[in-house]
Design an enzyme around this catalytic site. Structure first.
Site, PDB file in Angstrom:
ATOM      1  CB  SER A 107      44.982  44.898  32.795  1.00  0.00           C
ATOM      2  OG  SER A 107      44.008  45.593  33.525  1.00  0.00           O
ATOM      3  CG  PHE A 145      44.425  33.497  32.445  1.00  0.00           C
ATOM      4  CD1 PHE A 145      45.094  32.462  33.089  1.00  0.00           C
ATOM      5  CD2 PHE A 145      43.125  33.804  32.849  1.00  0.00           C
ATOM      6  CE1 PHE A 145      44.474  31.737  34.116  1.00  0.00           C
ATOM      7  CE2 PHE A 145      42.502  33.071  33.871  1.00  0.00           C
ATOM      8  CZ  PHE A 145      43.183  32.038  34.494  1.00  0.00           C
ATOM      9  CB  ILE A 148      41.363  36.881  26.222  1.00  0.00           C
ATOM     10  CG1 ILE A 148      40.298  35.771  26.310  1.00  0.00           C
ATOM     11  CG2 ILE A 148      42.722  36.392  26.718  1.00  0.00           C
ATOM     12  CD1 ILE A 148      39.890  35.333  27.713  1.00  0.00           C
ATOM     13  CG  LEU A 177      41.382  33.573  38.470  1.00  0.00           C
ATOM     14  CD1 LEU A 177      39.924  33.141  38.394  1.00  0.00           C
ATOM     15  CD2 LEU A 177      41.593  34.793  37.579  1.00  0.00           C
ATOM     16  CD  GLN A 208      30.488  72.549  57.659  1.00  0.00           C
ATOM     17  OE1 GLN A 208      29.365  72.087  57.477  1.00  0.00           O
ATOM     18  NE2 GLN A 208      30.848  73.111  58.798  1.00  0.00           N
ATOM     19  CD  GLU A 215      42.092  38.682  37.565  1.00  0.00           C
ATOM     20  OE1 GLU A 215      42.132  37.758  38.394  1.00  0.00           O
ATOM     21  OE2 GLU A 215      42.966  38.903  36.728  1.00  0.00           O
ATOM     22  CB  THR A 258      31.230  40.310  39.382  1.00  0.00           C
ATOM     23  OG1 THR A 258      30.475  39.408  40.189  1.00  0.00           O
ATOM     24  CG2 THR A 258      31.255  39.821  37.930  1.00  0.00           C
ATOM     25  CG  PHE A 272      28.586  30.507  44.054  1.00  0.00           C
ATOM     26  CD1 PHE A 272      29.098  31.736  43.705  1.00  0.00           C
ATOM     27  CD2 PHE A 272      29.172  29.814  45.107  1.00  0.00           C
ATOM     28  CE1 PHE A 272      30.182  32.283  44.380  1.00  0.00           C
ATOM     29  CE2 PHE A 272      30.255  30.325  45.788  1.00  0.00           C
ATOM     30  CZ  PHE A 272      30.762  31.569  45.438  1.00  0.00           C
TER      31      PHE A 272
HETATM   32  C1  LIG Z   1      38.180  44.409  30.113  1.00  0.00           C
HETATM   33  C2  LIG Z   1      38.076  42.977  30.554  1.00  0.00           C
HETATM   34  C3  LIG Z   1      39.207  42.165  30.553  1.00  0.00           C
HETATM   35  C4  LIG Z   1      39.099  40.818  30.916  1.00  0.00           C
HETATM   36  N1  LIG Z   1      40.211  40.008  30.848  1.00  0.00           N
HETATM   37  C5  LIG Z   1      40.072  38.663  31.029  1.00  0.00           C
HETATM   38  C6  LIG Z   1      41.169  37.775  30.786  1.00  0.00           C
HETATM   39  O1  LIG Z   1      42.305  38.217  30.514  1.00  0.00           O
HETATM   40  N2  LIG Z   1      40.975  36.429  30.870  1.00  0.00           N
HETATM   41  C7  LIG Z   1      39.728  35.895  31.190  1.00  0.00           C
HETATM   42  O2  LIG Z   1      39.604  34.675  31.233  1.00  0.00           O
HETATM   43  N3  LIG Z   1      38.668  36.718  31.438  1.00  0.00           N
HETATM   44  C8  LIG Z   1      38.806  38.080  31.351  1.00  0.00           C
HETATM   45  N4  LIG Z   1      37.730  38.921  31.561  1.00  0.00           N
HETATM   46  C9  LIG Z   1      36.427  38.331  31.840  1.00  0.00           C
HETATM   47  C10 LIG Z   1      35.897  38.600  33.243  1.00  0.00           C
HETATM   48  O3  LIG Z   1      36.607  37.871  34.181  1.00  0.00           O
HETATM   49  C11 LIG Z   1      34.387  38.319  33.230  1.00  0.00           C
HETATM   50  O4  LIG Z   1      33.771  39.382  32.512  1.00  0.00           O
HETATM   51  C12 LIG Z   1      33.802  38.183  34.618  1.00  0.00           C
HETATM   52  O5  LIG Z   1      34.251  37.014  35.248  1.00  0.00           O
HETATM   53  C13 LIG Z   1      32.277  38.189  34.625  1.00  0.00           C
HETATM   54  O6  LIG Z   1      31.779  37.297  33.683  1.00  0.00           O
HETATM   55  P1  LIG Z   1      30.629  37.772  32.648  1.00  0.00           P
HETATM   56  O7  LIG Z   1      31.097  39.058  32.025  1.00  0.00           O
HETATM   57  O8  LIG Z   1      30.317  36.639  31.759  1.00  0.00           O
HETATM   58  O9  LIG Z   1      29.414  38.144  33.566  1.00  0.00           O
HETATM   59  P2  LIG Z   1      28.305  37.098  34.141  1.00  0.00           P
HETATM   60  O10 LIG Z   1      28.969  35.946  34.789  1.00  0.00           O
HETATM   61  O11 LIG Z   1      27.307  36.825  33.060  1.00  0.00           O
HETATM   62  O12 LIG Z   1      27.621  37.990  35.272  1.00  0.00           O
HETATM   63  C14 LIG Z   1      26.632  38.992  34.980  1.00  0.00           C
HETATM   64  C15 LIG Z   1      26.123  39.534  36.318  1.00  0.00           C
HETATM   65  O13 LIG Z   1      25.480  38.488  37.052  1.00  0.00           O
HETATM   66  C16 LIG Z   1      26.050  38.388  38.357  1.00  0.00           C
HETATM   67  N5  LIG Z   1      26.027  36.986  38.787  1.00  0.00           N
HETATM   68  C17 LIG Z   1      26.566  35.906  38.149  1.00  0.00           C
HETATM   69  N6  LIG Z   1      26.340  34.785  38.859  1.00  0.00           N
HETATM   70  C18 LIG Z   1      25.671  35.160  39.973  1.00  0.00           C
HETATM   71  C19 LIG Z   1      25.181  34.459  41.132  1.00  0.00           C
HETATM   72  N7  LIG Z   1      25.339  33.143  41.278  1.00  0.00           N
HETATM   73  N8  LIG Z   1      24.525  35.166  42.066  1.00  0.00           N
HETATM   74  C20 LIG Z   1      24.362  36.501  41.942  1.00  0.00           C
HETATM   75  N9  LIG Z   1      24.804  37.222  40.890  1.00  0.00           N
HETATM   76  C21 LIG Z   1      25.461  36.559  39.922  1.00  0.00           C
HETATM   77  C22 LIG Z   1      27.467  38.932  38.221  1.00  0.00           C
HETATM   78  O14 LIG Z   1      27.947  39.390  39.482  1.00  0.00           O
HETATM   79  C23 LIG Z   1      27.256  40.054  37.216  1.00  0.00           C
HETATM   80  O15 LIG Z   1      26.834  41.213  37.879  1.00  0.00           O
HETATM   81  C24 LIG Z   1      37.836  40.282  31.295  1.00  0.00           C
HETATM   82  C25 LIG Z   1      36.723  41.139  31.333  1.00  0.00           C
HETATM   83  C26 LIG Z   1      36.829  42.462  30.972  1.00  0.00           C
HETATM   84  C27 LIG Z   1      35.596  43.327  31.017  1.00  0.00           C
END
Ligand SMILES: Cc1cc2nc3c(=O)[nH]c(=O)nc-3n(C[C@H](O)[C@H](O)[C@H](O)COP(=O)(O)OP(=O)(O)OC[C@H]3O[C@@H](n4cnc5c(N)ncnc54)[C@H](O)[C@@H]3O)c2cc1C
Length: 392
Positions: free
Chosen positions: A98, A136, A170, A247, A287, A371, A373, A391
């Site tokens: 990462s 980032f 982040i 990304l 198996q 990056e 989900t 979306f």
């Molecule tokens: C350890 C870690 C490191 C990270 N590092 C970075 C970083 O360096 N920089 C950065 O900018 N971000 C970073 N992130 C953030 C990461 O990219 C986000 O956590 C991710 O994009 C999901 O956003 P959220 O956690 O707000 O979840 P949410 O967007 O709230 O999503 C929650 C759930 O809802 C689902 N969902 C959302 N929208 C929809 C839809 N339209 N339809 C169906 N399902 C949906 C998602 O799939 C998920 O299962 C990091 C996250 C973690 C955990």
């Protein structure tokens, strides 16, 4: 922790598809991970600490900006070399990969692609050697999967910009010297800004109590009336497409990296199954355990082919965002399934830090979420094949 006896599976002789240079780069990274990462990683993960002493070595194996041109301090390598380096680093630990991914694709890439020549010369060589570590900032407390809704913003104050807002989750934030931050201007257009540690009003509190990516530091970025010099705005691209372009590059690296984690879990489970005797025979002679191993090597082989082809397409400039989504989604889910099965194959030993599997499994829970989900990548594929965005 057990000594690192890793032997990489290559069931379809895919090494034949690599050049001598690819193999040299991969083997160098592999040897470095065995020598420097494997002996210490469990301890650092247990203590939830990023092993900063790995930074110079990561730079040496090409872990910082492998495809950035040499004139800016990068290694000037192709996309398959980049992928192989990510695979090997993540074989050691997803948290270390990462740090490497963020530095390469989310910090160096936007400065290289969207920055001007002064910004490239000022930051890229220091990032390539690891003298600077970057982070980032895209995700916000209320905008994760939907980053276009971000509320972090900046105002033009004449001789500088005034930045306000907050980012969360982040990677590298707690110790990064610079942050590439995505924020909206007064017209609501997204731009990238380089924010430096030490700017007044800029703080980076660490996020604690993670069960995943424990050897990677995660934090918030808080901007309270931060004065950002005008020359720190990335001038050559704006709009949501700018961070999404970064990304693409990072997700491509993750698709390779996940194979590394999967290979490590498979290799560990295979060796254990040949040595562990129950009911007077190795468990690998049953198996049920063979089914697990056979499915693991099948899935690893499919993922290897997918990423190799994607690498060729990226080298030719033909890979699409949707193709990258497919590979990231498939390979991370594949690695997580393999980690869970491999964990079971080790019985009680599988939950200890004697083996790497449980650490990989917990790490991959973050990798399947960040990056984009798992479900969001499915929606990207769905939109690509039907033409309908689902979306909203
Ligand atoms: C350890 C870690 C490191 C990270 N590092 C970075 C970083 O360096 N920089 C950065 O900018 N971000 C970073 N992130 C953030 C990461 O990219 C986000 O956590 C991710 O994009 C999901 O956003 P959220 O956690 O707000 O979840 P949410 O967007 O709230 O999503 C929650 C759930 O809802 C689902 N969902 C959302 N929208 C929809 C839809 N339209 N339809 C169906 N399902 C949906 C998602 O799939 C998920 O299962 C990091 C996250 C973690 C955990």
């Amino acid at each position: 922790m057990k000594p690192d006896l890793f032997k990489a599976p290559d069931y379809y002789l895919l090494d034949d598809l690599l050049t001598e240079e690819h193999k040299l780069i991969r083997d160098t990274a592999r040897a470095w991970v065995k020598k420097e990462v494997s002996p210490i990683i469990e301890d650092f993960a247990q203590r939830a600490e990023f092993p900063k002493q790995l930074i110079p070595g990561l730079a040496e194996i090409g872990g910082f900006g492998p495809y950035i041109p040499t004139e800016y301090g990068g290694a000037g390598l192709d996309q398959i070399s980049y992928g192989l380096i990510m695979q090997e680093i993540e074989r050691g630990d997803s948290g270390i990969r990462s740090t490497s991914s963020v530095q390469s694709s989310l910090v160096m890439y936007p400065i290289w692609k969207y920055g001007n020549e002064e910004q490239r010369k000022k930051y890229l060589p220091k990032l390539a050697t690891g003298e600077y570590i970057g982070c980032f900032g895209l995700t916000e407390p209320d905008y994760g999967s939907n980053p276009g809704g971000m509320v972090t913003n900046f105002k033009d104050m004449g001789d500088h910009y005034l930045l306000n807002g907050a980012k969360m989750w982040i990677s590298n934030a707690p110790f990064a010297q610079i942050a590439v931050v995505w924020a909206k201007n007064e017209e609501g257009r997204i731009h990238g800004l380089i924010v430096e540690r030490g700017m007044e009003g800029f703080t980076t509190p660490e996020t604690h109590n993670k069960w995943s990516l424990r050897a990677s530091a995660t934090g918030e970025l808080i901007f309270d009336n931060v004065k950002v010099p005008k020359e720190n705005l990335l001038p050559n691209k704006s709009g949501l497409g700018a961070p999404l372009g970064c990304l693409d590059s990072a997700r491509y690296g993750i698709a390779w990296g996940a194979i590394g984690a999967a290979m490590d879990c498979y290799d560990t489970a295979l060796r254990y199954s040949q040595e562990r005797i129950q009911f007077d025979k190795p468990i690998g002679a049953t198996q049920l355990q063979q089914k697990k191993l056979a499915e693991m090597i099948t899935e690893i082989t499919k993922a290897q082919l997918l990423t190799w082809r994607l690498g060729v397409l990226r080298n030719e400039g033909r890979a699409t965002t949707a193709q990258i989504s497919m590979a990231k989604r498939n390979n991370v889910a594949m690695a997580l399934d393999i980690a869970r099965d491999a964990r079971q194959m080790l019985g009680g030993m599988g939950i200890t830090g004697e083996y790497s599997i449980m650490r990989h499994m917990m790490n991959l829970e973050s990798v399947v979420t960040y990056e984009g989900t798992h479900d969001i990548h499915l929606l990207i594929t769905g939109m690509d094949v039907t033409g309908f965005p689902a979306f909203k």
